[in-house]
Design an enzyme around this catalytic site. Structure first.
Site, PDB file in Angstrom:
ATOM      1  CG  HIS A 130      -3.541   5.100  -8.068  1.00  0.00           C
ATOM      2  ND1 HIS A 130      -3.397   4.964  -9.364  1.00  0.00           N
ATOM      3  CD2 HIS A 130      -2.293   5.331  -7.669  1.00  0.00           C
ATOM      4  CE1 HIS A 130      -1.945   5.044  -9.831  1.00  0.00           C
ATOM      5  NE2 HIS A 130      -1.469   5.513  -8.905  1.00  0.00           N
TER       6      HIS A 130
HETATM    7  C1  FAD Z   1       4.130   1.294  -6.706  1.00  0.00           C
HETATM    8  C2  FAD Z   1       3.296   2.690  -6.410  1.00  0.00           C
HETATM    9  C3  FAD Z   1       3.213   3.630  -7.936  1.00  0.00           C
HETATM   10  C4  FAD Z   1       2.419   4.734  -7.651  1.00  0.00           C
HETATM   11  N1  FAD Z   1       2.575   5.293  -8.992  1.00  0.00           N
HETATM   12  C5  FAD Z   1       1.887   6.326  -8.856  1.00  0.00           C
HETATM   13  C6  FAD Z   1       1.792   7.620  -9.896  1.00  0.00           C
HETATM   14  O1  FAD Z   1       2.404   7.031 -10.852  1.00  0.00           O
HETATM   15  N2  FAD Z   1       1.166   8.511  -9.805  1.00  0.00           N
HETATM   16  C7  FAD Z   1       0.535   8.998  -8.786  1.00  0.00           C
HETATM   17  O2  FAD Z   1      -0.299   9.919  -8.794  1.00  0.00           O
HETATM   18  N3  FAD Z   1       0.239   8.013  -7.534  1.00  0.00           N
HETATM   19  C8  FAD Z   1       1.085   6.929  -7.573  1.00  0.00           C
HETATM   20  N4  FAD Z   1       1.091   5.948  -6.613  1.00  0.00           N
HETATM   21  C9  FAD Z   1       0.351   6.617  -5.343  1.00  0.00           C
HETATM   22  C10 FAD Z   1       0.976   7.535  -4.432  1.00  0.00           C
HETATM   23  O3  FAD Z   1       2.036   7.008  -3.937  1.00  0.00           O
HETATM   24  C11 FAD Z   1       0.190   7.852  -3.400  1.00  0.00           C
HETATM   25  O4  FAD Z   1      -1.214   8.599  -3.868  1.00  0.00           O
HETATM   26  C12 FAD Z   1       0.684   9.039  -2.353  1.00  0.00           C
HETATM   27  O5  FAD Z   1       2.050   8.749  -1.873  1.00  0.00           O
HETATM   28  C13 FAD Z   1      -0.501   9.407  -1.444  1.00  0.00           C
HETATM   29  O6  FAD Z   1       0.150  10.303  -0.477  1.00  0.00           O
HETATM   30  P1  FAD Z   1      -0.431  10.167   1.076  1.00  0.00           P
HETATM   31  O7  FAD Z   1       0.138  11.460   1.569  1.00  0.00           O
HETATM   32  O8  FAD Z   1      -1.922  10.267   1.236  1.00  0.00           O
HETATM   33  O9  FAD Z   1       0.090   8.889   1.732  1.00  0.00           O
HETATM   34  P2  FAD Z   1       1.691   8.262   1.674  1.00  0.00           P
HETATM   35  O10 FAD Z   1       2.465   8.986   0.888  1.00  0.00           O
HETATM   36  O11 FAD Z   1       1.707   6.855   1.513  1.00  0.00           O
HETATM   37  O12 FAD Z   1       1.991   8.511   3.251  1.00  0.00           O
HETATM   38  C14 FAD Z   1       1.156   7.795   4.384  1.00  0.00           C
HETATM   39  C15 FAD Z   1       2.097   8.014   5.681  1.00  0.00           C
HETATM   40  O13 FAD Z   1       1.407   7.733   6.553  1.00  0.00           O
HETATM   41  C16 FAD Z   1       1.932   6.629   7.223  1.00  0.00           C
HETATM   42  N5  FAD Z   1       0.932   6.087   8.202  1.00  0.00           N
HETATM   43  C17 FAD Z   1      -0.066   5.347   8.015  1.00  0.00           C
HETATM   44  N6  FAD Z   1      -0.722   4.939   9.273  1.00  0.00           N
HETATM   45  C18 FAD Z   1      -0.073   5.560  10.151  1.00  0.00           C
HETATM   46  C19 FAD Z   1      -0.209   5.768  11.465  1.00  0.00           C
HETATM   47  N7  FAD Z   1      -1.531   5.096  12.180  1.00  0.00           N
HETATM   48  N8  FAD Z   1       0.480   6.147  12.391  1.00  0.00           N
HETATM   49  C20 FAD Z   1       1.542   6.939  11.813  1.00  0.00           C
HETATM   50  N9  FAD Z   1       2.008   7.097  10.551  1.00  0.00           N
HETATM   51  C21 FAD Z   1       0.985   6.444   9.615  1.00  0.00           C
HETATM   52  C22 FAD Z   1       2.499   5.762   6.418  1.00  0.00           C
HETATM   53  O14 FAD Z   1       3.529   5.052   6.795  1.00  0.00           O
HETATM   54  C23 FAD Z   1       2.955   6.606   5.379  1.00  0.00           C
HETATM   55  O15 FAD Z   1       4.321   6.995   5.578  1.00  0.00           O
HETATM   56  C24 FAD Z   1       1.711   4.791  -6.485  1.00  0.00           C
HETATM   57  C25 FAD Z   1       1.929   4.108  -5.509  1.00  0.00           C
HETATM   58  C26 FAD Z   1       2.455   2.993  -5.617  1.00  0.00           C
HETATM   59  C27 FAD Z   1       2.614   2.319  -4.366  1.00  0.00           C
END
Ligand code: FAD
Ligand code: SF4
Lengths: 221, 583
Positions: free
Chosen positions: B512
């Site tokens: 987070h």
């Molecule tokens: C073990 C674990 C447990 C978690 N538990 C919780 C929980 O219980 N509750 C909660 O609220 N949150 C939790 N989280 C956090 C949650 O997973 C994230 O907040 C959420 O996935 C964020 O969404 P996002 O779309 O911002 O990023 P993500 O879902 O991570 O997606 C971002 C994507 O962008 C891609 N990317 C990055 N850079 C580039 C680039 N330069 N070019 C192309 N693609 C790129 C990545 O590969 C990724 O697939 C947890 C995370 C982990 C790792």
């Protein structure tokens, strides 16, 4: 190409088939006869004997149950080192390499393979032939090293990871701690057994899924 | 560099926020959408064989390969930074679904005062009583504005839980301190584990108000408003750090992707690593990316959506030279400001009975919010905000848990004595966990590292981050609270008090990470406007928790999704009809 090396161990020393008891005392259902020759991927036979002995000191087999020897921990470590992990394929390894606070973790340049070779050199080629007390002393003097910390972590991993990784032979580690392994469902059990041991019979991923897993270490390094 | 056929919208990142935005766009408009994801495709079938602690929970097989890109960290601007060489205090995801595939699934709504925290704290304590380096800010959006979007996100995932505040009416058994909800949770709470049951009984007896953790692990079969049906959780205990083999845990690939696949106007391109957002005269013209073969492409787009998680959102803005970098010494600039994590703490507790802790799911647990936000705190001792305390049963696996011992039980952490003690204490150790609010401070920020680079040679993101006195106070308070609760659960608390240690990049805390491209009311104080539209480049939208000016106690994803849906409404109802700066 490197000459193929084998580790020869009495079969009865390896897990075999074990039963789990609620008192956490595993016992061997059928002792196996003879010896098994395990092909090594990374270590020489001599190195494997040194590491196997060190692992046995970390997680000894004793009155409290089996240890690293029966679980085949050295086989697990051999495969990890031969695979991408051993070559640091999944660690950031660009320089400059500088020392920092402990909160920044291991900052060194050596990959696990190199670290093991350095560690084995420190333990000495005849480590497995030393009296046990001397082996313990030697390891105590190395407790703070990166090598020892890796070795300790890998020993625990080899005891308790799925047998497809080479350790936990006969699910001996899981029986020891009462871990059932991967299982499809605890839906009917999670809110039951409060305060009492619930210890389903362990099974491996392959036994549960009826097909072999794809351990990461088998990927090209 | 190959020029590709233009698309209407290019989305960088195929995780929770990127795919959520994509789904709104293709199902509600006729624009063409291309999502560029640098990782691999993922399907449910991939997860059938992942119940393997070693490869998934220890070696972290689903995480982004840290050898290719990491961050660097230093505790203060006086130090020089070193790279995080192995994971790590957080675990960024890769591949379709991003970290949303291997997440835990805890789904909290933030409390209303988080969205106006500067105003709230100033009114409650007076400006003079706030730490001088405090950087918290109002978001420019309020809880009431977000409520319908929270509800929309909860329905999409089928979040299980028990309401404690339905339209102002407090309900026993739910979280009576939560923000008012318009609806009951889509599905009922998950089952109890032994530990969560003991925590509930104990905290009730002590006069607190326990409630089940709101969960994106479905408690029963559920069909969401998009017609996607998924089964209930079977408590397999291989949850966080794993993908769910039956699809009971809400993941982008089992909620959003099935809908997106039906739309011809949606394309997903994996193996596409976006390196720059290309812009000219205050307008983004498209993105530049490198594919898995190392070939370079330019993808022209009318609108660009940056949804690559906090780390790459901020890094790509820096690398693309969009926005004004934050200068902590002068207190000027906005890009990279207000980096926050989450404050962890609590205490280990020891039982003389087995817990059968291998059974569980990411969100099985009970918690109390009696000290969440500023509840029950006067602020006189300098403690302004706390968080939630919980007992969780997310499936204890044997490698990570072996050797958990009360201090003093064994001299060494190896050998016969240690082995005997570890076997004796096996399955008798639990954790009371603080999820603490992390406020933002002037000295905690992100910029580019001057010496370390990624696999392409582009500079890494650098964290300057350390805990302050306030976080240590939070941990001390949470420890004392745990010490009060443990005996009521029939357990002994670990006598080791929190140690006021520096920020540690090696010990897993939570994934987070917030801030750096924060939202706000004016371009002087924020990177994006209250609709997540970039102030300087109005055809660029930046999604995700990078927009949070500070973190609440709760895990961020549900709020990141609610804000994404709020932004999607602005894009669809206002911007696409008449492209312009919306604020
Ligand atoms: C073990 C674990 C447990 C978690 N538990 C919780 C929980 O219980 N509750 C909660 O609220 N949150 C939790 N989280 C956090 C949650 O997973 C994230 O907040 C959420 O996935 C964020 O969404 P996002 O779309 O911002 O990023 P993500 O879902 O991570 O997606 C971002 C994507 O962008 C891609 N990317 C990055 N850079 C580039 C680039 N330069 N070019 C192309 N693609 C790129 C990545 O590969 C990724 O697939 C947890 C995370 C982990 C790792
Ligand atoms: S615990 Fe439940 S939600 Fe988590 S992976 Fe197992 S079945 Fe899926």
């Amino acid at each position: 190409m490197k000459r193929r090396e084998f580790l020869t161990i009495p079969a009865s020393a390896l897990g075999g088939t074990l039963l789990y008891t609620l008192a956490r005392e595993p016992f061997r259902l059928q002792a196996q006869e003879g010896t098994v020759k395990v092909p090594l991927r990374f270590f020489t036979a001599g190195e494997a004997r040194v590491i196997a002995t060190a692992c046995e000191r970390i997680f000894p087999s004793d009155a409290n149950g089996p240890g690293a020897k029966e679980a085949g921990v050295v086989i697990y470590i051999d495969r990890q080192l031969a695979g991408p992990y051993g070559a640091d394929k999944y660690r950031y390894t660009k320089g400059p390499f500088v020392d920092s606070y402990p909160e920044h973790g291991y900052q060194g340049k050596e990959n696990p393979r190199e670290t093991y070779h350095q560690g084995i050199a420190k333990l000495g080629n005849n480590f497995d032939e030393l009296p046990v007390a001397e082996q313990i002393q030697k390891l105590q003097s190395m407790e703070k090293t990166h090598f020892f910390q890796l070795l300790r972590a890998h020993t625990i991993e080899g005891m308790f990871s799925d047998p497809m990784h080479g350790g936990n032979a006969g699910l001996i580690g899981w029986q020891l701690v009462g871990f059932p392994g991967p299982r499809m469902s605890y839906k009917e059990d999670i809110d039951q057994h409060f305060g009492a041991e619930f210890r389903p019979k362990p099974a491996s991923l392959e036994q549960i899924m009826r097909r072999p897993g794809k351990p990461w270490e088998d990927e090209k390094a | 560099m190959t020029n590709l056929k233009p698309v209407d919208v290019a989305i960088i990142g195929g995780g929770w926020t990127g795919l959520a935005m994509a789904k709104e766009l293709v199902s509600r408009t006729s624009v063409s959408v291309l999502a560029l994801e640098r990782g691999a495709p993922r399907t449910l079938a991939d997860y059938a064989m992942d119940m393997d602690e070693l490869d998934y929970a220890i070696r972290l097989r689903m995480m982004q390969n840290i050898a290719e890109e990491t961050i660097t960290h230093r505790h203060s601007a006086r130090d020089s930074a070193v790279p995080v060489r192995q994971y790590g205090s957080f675990h960024p995801g890769t591949g379709v679904g991003g970290a949303g595939e291997h997440w835990t699934g805890m789904c909290f709504r933030f409390m209303p005062d988080i969205f106006t925290l500067r105003t709230h704290l100033t009114e409650k304590h007076g400006a003079a009583h706030l730490p001088a380096d405090l950087a918290v800010q109002d978001w420019g959006v309020t809880y009431d504005q977000l409520e319908p979007h929270y509800w929309y996100a909860e329905q999409m995932m089928g979040v299980s839980g028990k309401a404690g505040n339905l339209g102002g009416k407090l309900i026993d058994g739910g979280n009576i301190f939560e923000s008012p909800r318009s609806q009951e949770y889509p599905t009922p709470p998950l089952k109890h584990s032994y530990a969560s049951f003991l925590f509930k009984e104990a905290t009730r007896k002590l006069g607190y108000h326990p409630y089940p953790t709101p969960a994106a692990n479905l408690s029963e079969n559920f069909t969401n408003p998009d017609g996607v049906t998924r089964p209930g959780c079977v408590y397999c205990g291989h949850c966080s750090r794993f993908g769910c083999m039956i699809g009971a845990k809400s993941q982008p690939t089992n909620t959003l992707l099935p809908v997106l696949r039906k739309h011809k106007s949606f394309q997903l391109r994996t193996g596409s690593w976006v390196r720059r957002i290309v812009h000219e005269n205050g307008r983004a013209t498209g993105v530049q990316f490198t594919d898995a073969n190392g070939d370079e492409f330019f993808q022209p787009a009318e609108t660009v959506v940056l949804a690559s998680f906090t780390l790459n959102n901020v890094r790509l803005l820096y690398l693309s030279k969009i926005g004004t970098p934050y200068d902590p010494a002068a207190g000027k600039g906005t890009l990279g400001r207000n980096l926050t994590h989450q404050v962890q703490g609590g205490a280990r507790i020891f039982f003389d009975k087995p817990l059968n802790a291998f059974m569980g799911a990411g969100c099985v647990g009970q918690r109390i919010s009696d000290y969440d936000g500023g509840n029950g705190l006067t602020g006189e001792d300098g403690l302004l905000r706390l968080g939630m305390l919980s007992a969780n049963s997310n499936g204890e696996l044997p490698i990570a848990s072996f050797g958990a011992l009360p201090p003093g039980t064994s001299k060494a952490n190896w050998g016969a004595e240690w082995k005997a003690a570890s076997l004796q204490w096996r399955d008798r150790v639990a954790q009371l966990s603080l999820a603490g609010e992390h406020m933002s401070y002037r000295q905690n920020y992100m910029d580019l590292d001057p010496s370390y680079t990624d696999k392409f040679g582009d500079p890494l993101l650098r964290f300057t981050l350390n805990w302050t006195d306030h976080e240590y106070k939070q941990q001390e308070f949470a420890y004392d609270l745990s010490a009060k609760i443990a005996p009521a659960m029939g357990a002994k608390v670990d006598p080791t008090r929190p140690s006021r240690a520096r920020y540690n990049v090696i010990q897993y805390q939570s994934t987070h990470i917030q801030g750096g491209a924060m939202m706000g009311a004016t371009p002087e104080t924020s990177v994006v406007n209250p609709y997540l539209q970039h102030w300087d480049v109005p055809n660029l939208w930046v999604l995700g928790a990078s927009s949070f000016p500070q973190n609440a106690s709760g895990n961020p994803t549900l709020t990141a999704l609610a804000v994404t849906y709020w932004a999607a409404d602005a894009v669809i109802n206002k911007y696409l009809k008449h492209p312009r700066r919306l604020a």
